[in-house]
Motif scaffolding. Structure first.
Motif, mmCIF file in Angstrom:
data_model
loop_
_atom_site.group_PDB
_atom_site.id
_atom_site.type_symbol
_atom_site.label_atom_id
_atom_site.label_comp_id
_atom_site.label_asym_id
_atom_site.label_seq_id
_atom_site.Cartn_x
_atom_site.Cartn_y
_atom_site.Cartn_z
ATOM 1 N N GLN A 177 -3.390 -5.304 8.537
ATOM 2 C CA GLN A 177 -3.144 -5.011 7.125
ATOM 3 C C GLN A 177 -4.113 -3.957 6.602
ATOM 4 O OE1 GLN A 177 -3.513 -9.092 5.799
ATOM 5 N NE2 GLN A 177 -1.307 -9.225 5.357
ATOM 6 N N LYS A 178 -5.342 -3.975 7.084
ATOM 7 C CA LYS A 178 -6.316 -2.964 6.662
ATOM 8 C C LYS A 178 -5.881 -1.576 7.115
ATOM 9 C CE LYS A 178 -10.240 -6.125 6.552
ATOM 10 N NZ LYS A 178 -11.477 -6.584 7.223
ATOM 11 N N GLU A 179 -5.333 -1.491 8.324
ATOM 12 C CA GLU A 179 -4.836 -0.208 8.813
ATOM 13 C C GLU A 179 -3.656 0.271 7.976
ATOM 14 O OE1 GLU A 179 -3.941 -0.654 12.924
ATOM 15 O OE2 GLU A 179 -6.029 -0.969 13.517
ATOM 16 N N ARG A 180 -2.754 -0.678 7.624
ATOM 17 C CA ARG A 180 -1.600 -0.313 6.799
ATOM 18 C C ARG A 180 -2.037 0.129 5.398
ATOM 19 N NH1 ARG A 180 0.997 -5.037 8.920
ATOM 20 N NH2 ARG A 180 1.084 -6.012 6.853
ATOM 21 N N LEU A 181 -3.062 -0.517 4.876
ATOM 22 C CA LEU A 181 -3.576 -0.143 3.550
ATOM 23 C C LEU A 181 -4.135 1.271 3.567
ATOM 24 C CD1 LEU A 181 -4.287 -0.958 0.633
ATOM 25 C CD2 LEU A 181 -6.466 -1.838 1.510
ATOM 26 N N GLU A 182 -4.871 1.586 4.626
ATOM 27 C CA GLU A 182 -5.423 2.938 4.750
ATOM 28 C C GLU A 182 -4.311 3.978 4.802
ATOM 29 O OE1 GLU A 182 -7.156 5.893 8.078
ATOM 30 O OE2 GLU A 182 -7.100 3.746 8.522
ATOM 31 N N ARG A 183 -3.279 3.700 5.615
ATOM 32 C CA ARG A 183 -2.168 4.651 5.735
ATOM 33 C C ARG A 183 -1.431 4.796 4.403
ATOM 34 N NH1 ARG A 183 -1.299 1.987 10.731
ATOM 35 N NH2 ARG A 183 0.428 0.798 9.852
ATOM 36 N N ALA A 184 -1.256 3.682 3.689
ATOM 37 C CA ALA A 184 -0.561 3.730 2.402
ATOM 38 C C ALA A 184 -1.309 4.629 1.426
ATOM 39 C CB ALA A 184 -0.419 2.321 1.831
ATOM 40 N N LYS A 185 -2.629 4.504 1.380
ATOM 41 C CA LYS A 185 -3.431 5.328 0.473
ATOM 42 C C LYS A 185 -3.342 6.806 0.851
ATOM 43 C CE LYS A 185 -6.764 1.762 -0.843
ATOM 44 N NZ LYS A 185 -8.174 1.308 -0.785
ATOM 45 N N GLN A 186 -3.361 7.074 2.156
ATOM 46 C CA GLN A 186 -3.236 8.456 2.607
ATOM 47 C C GLN A 186 -1.874 9.033 2.224
ATOM 48 O OE1 GLN A 186 -4.086 7.964 6.781
ATOM 49 N NE2 GLN A 186 -6.269 8.327 6.518
ATOM 50 N N HIS A 187 -0.823 8.225 2.409
ATOM 51 C CA HIS A 187 0.527 8.691 2.065
ATOM 52 C C HIS A 187 0.668 8.926 0.565
ATOM 53 C CE1 HIS A 187 2.324 6.817 5.970
ATOM 54 N NE2 HIS A 187 1.832 8.023 6.167
ATOM 55 N N ILE A 188 0.098 8.047 -0.235
ATOM 56 C CA ILE A 188 0.171 8.228 -1.690
ATOM 57 C C ILE A 188 -0.482 9.543 -2.092
ATOM 58 C CG2 ILE A 188 -0.709 7.368 -3.908
ATOM 59 C CD1 ILE A 188 -0.342 4.519 -2.803
ATOM 60 N N ALA A 189 -1.661 9.821 -1.518
ATOM 61 C CA ALA A 189 -2.358 11.073 -1.833
ATOM 62 C C ALA A 189 -1.496 12.279 -1.464
ATOM 63 C CB ALA A 189 -3.695 11.128 -1.099
ATOM 64 N N LEU A 190 -0.871 12.219 -0.291
ATOM 65 C CA LEU A 190 -0.020 13.338 0.147
ATOM 66 C C LEU A 190 1.210 13.481 -0.742
ATOM 67 C CD1 LEU A 190 -0.181 12.892 4.028
ATOM 68 C CD2 LEU A 190 -1.234 14.705 2.677
ATOM 69 N N TYR A 191 1.853 12.356 -1.102
ATOM 70 C CA TYR A 191 3.030 12.398 -1.975
ATOM 71 C C TYR A 191 2.679 12.976 -3.339
ATOM 72 C CZ TYR A 191 5.602 9.443 1.356
ATOM 73 O OH TYR A 191 6.238 8.949 2.467
ATOM 74 N N LEU A 193 0.282 15.121 -3.985
ATOM 75 C CA LEU A 193 0.068 16.566 -3.811
ATOM 76 C C LEU A 193 1.390 17.318 -3.655
ATOM 77 C CD1 LEU A 193 -3.024 16.499 -1.414
ATOM 78 C CD2 LEU A 193 -2.984 17.148 -3.831
ATOM 79 N N ASP A 194 2.425 16.601 -3.181
ATOM 80 C CA ASP A 194 3.746 17.214 -3.029
ATOM 81 C C ASP A 194 4.551 17.175 -4.328
ATOM 82 O OD1 ASP A 194 3.397 17.919 -0.416
ATOM 83 O OD2 ASP A 194 4.392 16.158 0.417
ATOM 84 N N GLY A 195 3.968 16.594 -5.383
ATOM 85 C CA GLY A 195 4.632 16.609 -6.675
ATOM 86 C C GLY A 195 5.510 15.412 -6.975
#
Length: 209
Positions: A177-191, A193-195
């Motif tokens: 779950q910690k790994e999934r949380l990290e990926r989720a935060k990274q994806h949110i940041a990228l999304y 930045l993509d507007g």
């Protein structure tokens, strides 16, 4: 086999230990004998670290209602203590099992430390992105932080704390779950930045839950 090794503390302060109860149960040696072995060799054991204990009160309805002193031994202390015990086949099997249990727990804690560090970095990256995208919205970080937890666990931080009875939502997470949380935060940041707006990001993140 039930748990042989436990830990207390978090992060770099986490300490691994087993107990005289565990040693007695899995070696087939009477608790009194294991306890006396600790008492007779406590000077040697204390050379390898402090020798903490707790007073354990038997559960209601069980025979023998007197509290007993249960020692908590670190890996070196436990290994040394076992050399003082009679080397029966059951003791030899326990020795092997205990070595594996300490190793496995250390691996798990190392992975947990790594996940915490990665999550900390992801958290910083997400916070910086949100600050840049929503400088005047004081609730933006909280909203996206909750969304990341929802994506990783199916629950918000508040729901996790209540369900697991912990003070911090991170305490309730396993390594996956910690790994999934990290990926989720990274994806949110990228999304971001993509507007993408909040609803778009939520739809993308929660699509597989």
């Amino acid at each position: 086999m039930e748990e042989l090794v436990f830990f207390k503390g978090i992060g770099s302060k986490a300490k691994l230990y087993t107990t005289t109860e565990v040693i007695a149960e899995y070696t087939g040696i009477k608790y009194k004998s294991v306890y006396e072995s600790v008492r007779n060799n406590q000077d040697d054991l204390k050379e390898l670290g402090v020798l903490p204990f707790e007073m354990v009160v038997p559960q209601k309805g069980t025979l023998g209602g007197q509290p007993k002193k249960v020692y908590q031994l670190n890996e070196q202390q436990a290994t040394l203590l076992i050399t003082y015990l009679r080397n029966t086949p059951q003791v030899k099997e326990f020795k092997k099992a205990l070595v594996k249990a300490f190793y496995s727990m250390k691996q798990e804690l190392d992975q947990s430390k790594l996940n915490r560090e990665l999550n900390k970095r992801a958290n910083i990256e997400l916070a910086e992105t949100i600050k840049a995208e929503f400088p005047d919205d004081p609730h933006a970080y909280s909203n996206y932080h909750q969304l990341a937890y929802k994506c990783a666990t199916g629950m918000t931080p508040k729901q996790l704390k209540k369900a697991k009875g912990v003070n911090s939502p991170e305490e309730a997470l396993d390594n996956d779950q910690k790994e999934r949380l990290e990926r989720a935060k990274q994806h949110i940041a990228l999304y971001l930045l993509d507007g993408n707006d909040y609803q778009d990001i939520k739809k993308k993140l929660l699509a597989d839950i």
